[in-house]
Write an enzyme that holds these catalytic residues in place. Sequence first.
Site, short mmCIF file in Angstrom:
data_model
loop_
_atom_site.label_atom_id
_atom_site.label_comp_id
_atom_site.label_asym_id
_atom_site.label_seq_id
_atom_site.Cartn_x
_atom_site.Cartn_y
_atom_site.Cartn_z
N CYS A 91 -4.67 2.52 -3.80
CA CYS A 91 -3.79 3.04 -3.01
C CYS A 91 -2.44 1.93 -3.39
O CYS A 91 -1.65 1.83 -2.35
CB CYS A 91 -3.84 3.27 -1.76
SG CYS A 91 -5.10 4.33 -1.27
N ASP A 119 2.84 -4.46 8.11
CA ASP A 119 1.74 -3.84 7.75
C ASP A 119 0.68 -4.72 8.08
O ASP A 119 0.32 -5.58 7.09
CB ASP A 119 1.95 -3.06 6.41
CG ASP A 119 0.59 -2.50 6.10
OD1 ASP A 119 -0.39 -2.58 6.76
OD2 ASP A 119 0.54 -1.92 4.99
N HIS A 147 0.71 -1.18 0.06
CA HIS A 147 -0.04 0.09 -0.12
C HIS A 147 1.13 1.34 -0.09
O HIS A 147 1.96 1.25 0.66
CB HIS A 147 -0.91 0.04 1.40
CG HIS A 147 -2.05 1.02 1.46
ND1 HIS A 147 -1.70 2.28 1.80
CD2 HIS A 147 -3.39 0.83 1.33
CE1 HIS A 147 -2.84 2.91 1.82
NE2 HIS A 147 -3.69 1.95 1.52
N GLN A 205 -4.63 -5.03 6.96
CA GLN A 205 -5.62 -6.19 6.50
C GLN A 205 -5.47 -7.51 7.19
O GLN A 205 -6.26 -8.49 6.61
CB GLN A 205 -5.42 -6.13 4.91
CG GLN A 205 -5.63 -5.11 4.04
CD GLN A 205 -7.12 -4.44 4.07
OE1 GLN A 205 -7.98 -5.26 4.19
NE2 GLN A 205 -6.97 -3.32 3.56
N LYS A 234 -10.84 -0.79 10.36
CA LYS A 234 -10.74 -2.03 9.43
C LYS A 234 -11.36 -3.18 10.09
O LYS A 234 -11.30 -4.17 9.42
CB LYS A 234 -9.56 -2.15 8.63
CG LYS A 234 -9.13 -0.97 7.48
CD LYS A 234 -8.11 -1.61 6.63
CE LYS A 234 -7.21 -0.50 6.16
NZ LYS A 234 -8.17 0.10 4.99
#
Lengths: 408, 146
Positions: free
Chosen positions: A363, A197, A120, A200, A223
């Site tokens: 993104c 990261d 991202h 998600q 999220k």
Amino acid sequence: MNPEIKSYFPILNQEINGHPLVYLDSAATSQKPTPVIEALKEYYESDNSNVHRGVHTLGNRATEKYEGAREKVQQFINARSTQEIVFLRGTTTAINLVAQSYGRANVEEGDEIVITYMEHHSNIIPWQQLAKERGAVLKYIELEEDGTISLENVRAAITDRTKIVSMVYVSNVLGTMNPVKEVAKIAHEHGAVMMVDGAQAAPHLKIDVQDLDCDFFAFSGHKMVGPTGIGVLYGKKHLLEAMEPVEFGGEMIDFVGLYDSTWKELPWKFEGGTPIIAGAVGLAAAINFLQEIGLDEIEKHEHHMAAIAMDKMSAIEGLEIYGPKDPAKRAGIVTFNLKEVHPHDVATVLDMSGIAVRAGHHCAQPLMKWLDVTATARASFYLYNDESDIDRLVEGLRSAKEYFSDVF
Amino acid sequence: MSFNNLDQLYRQVIMDHYKTPRNKGALEQDSVNIEMNNPTCGDRIQLTLQVEDGIVKDAKFDGEGCSISMASASMMTQAVKGKDVDTALKLSGIFSDMMLGKEYDDSVDLGDIEALQGVSKFPARIKCATLAWKAMEKGVHDEEKS
């Protein structure tokens, strides 16, 4: 998955453009269940106050809730201590903090920062900026043809000059689940730190930062059925302790003199300004909600949804799905293109049928370049989606195809 | 499934411009060469104009994007070709008003552009339609400055 879960999400109970809403954009942001909304309401109605400073009762209550949320997060990702849990605005802020603080202190000219083609923008640009500033080299790990990462390519990219490896756990475009634990091991063999990261991943998988042995892990509340504006940076204590804050003032100070000041201890030294108190309270409620259902159950549900969606969607002629074909290798994210219909047009037609999907570059422009497309459409599933949502999507896609073949 | 409301957006003339774009490509002799992106969605347009003595003598566009952005670019080049710069900018202003759902000057013959009026009912798509016009405006202003 219990079919009643949908009823916990009031927003889903509405019509959009004359059709019952089917929300398939959870990878952008998830919807919020009643217990999270209630927790925010209760906090504002009963406990709202600033933390760590008021002598009064409300101040204590707010502080207890805020620090209680930190304990909740610590257990949620199995960190060793609450000192390793920093509340920030979101994943982007967390990665930027690591780049600006740890990065500036540890990356020198000629050193390497290693990321992948599937990041991202939030896990690209902080490192680009750092590399430019320090004269360091930003390297990209090559992807396999199916959009996965092989450890061979990881080994080829990481060298003894590598100081930081930063990688997405679950791709927001391909849905690929990356072998971050194995990558962390390789990074450590070369003396580099590993940043994950987890934006998600945290909503969908059980996270154990000790098992992954990553050095930093970032994720966002919104999220994972929590509110916007709250996120978490996990860092190993000895690393965070050695790091300088990047935001000064407010909550993070210890003693302020005219020309010099000192900071609070971990984790507060990174939490400048008035903390994100209500956000943390909402995040704790979100974690409770997810844990009651069970992260294992959620992960299973998503693989199931991905498998069914991929199966039913591939039956549409001219529909191409990107990323791993094996549903076991991906989370509930299905990115696709319909031949001869631009993804924006697909998204508009679906919206007219009450179906919300994302269209664009998500993104992740370098990944779009790698896929050799300018834009794609993405359906992302979460715990409140069921097979009827997939059927509505497939029906909508068929209509879109039909509509555009008619107008041509 | 019927999509009556969609027909307001995807008018026949728009689809015609999308499928058979006018003035597609790049001018070999240009006085304006500008590239513009729509950062939220990845649409991209490259616009070349040949401006001489205050007249847009020729205009071509290239790029990637959805039906609305590409059709709008095709219509824009068609509309400004042969017009003087002031008229081109005036058209751009009228188009912007149209997209924002405002009252717009209908004393000027807008030709095919009028078909894009329905876009104003789809807020998420307005940026698609205005991309080419923004590129034209910026290109013309840059040219005036140099």
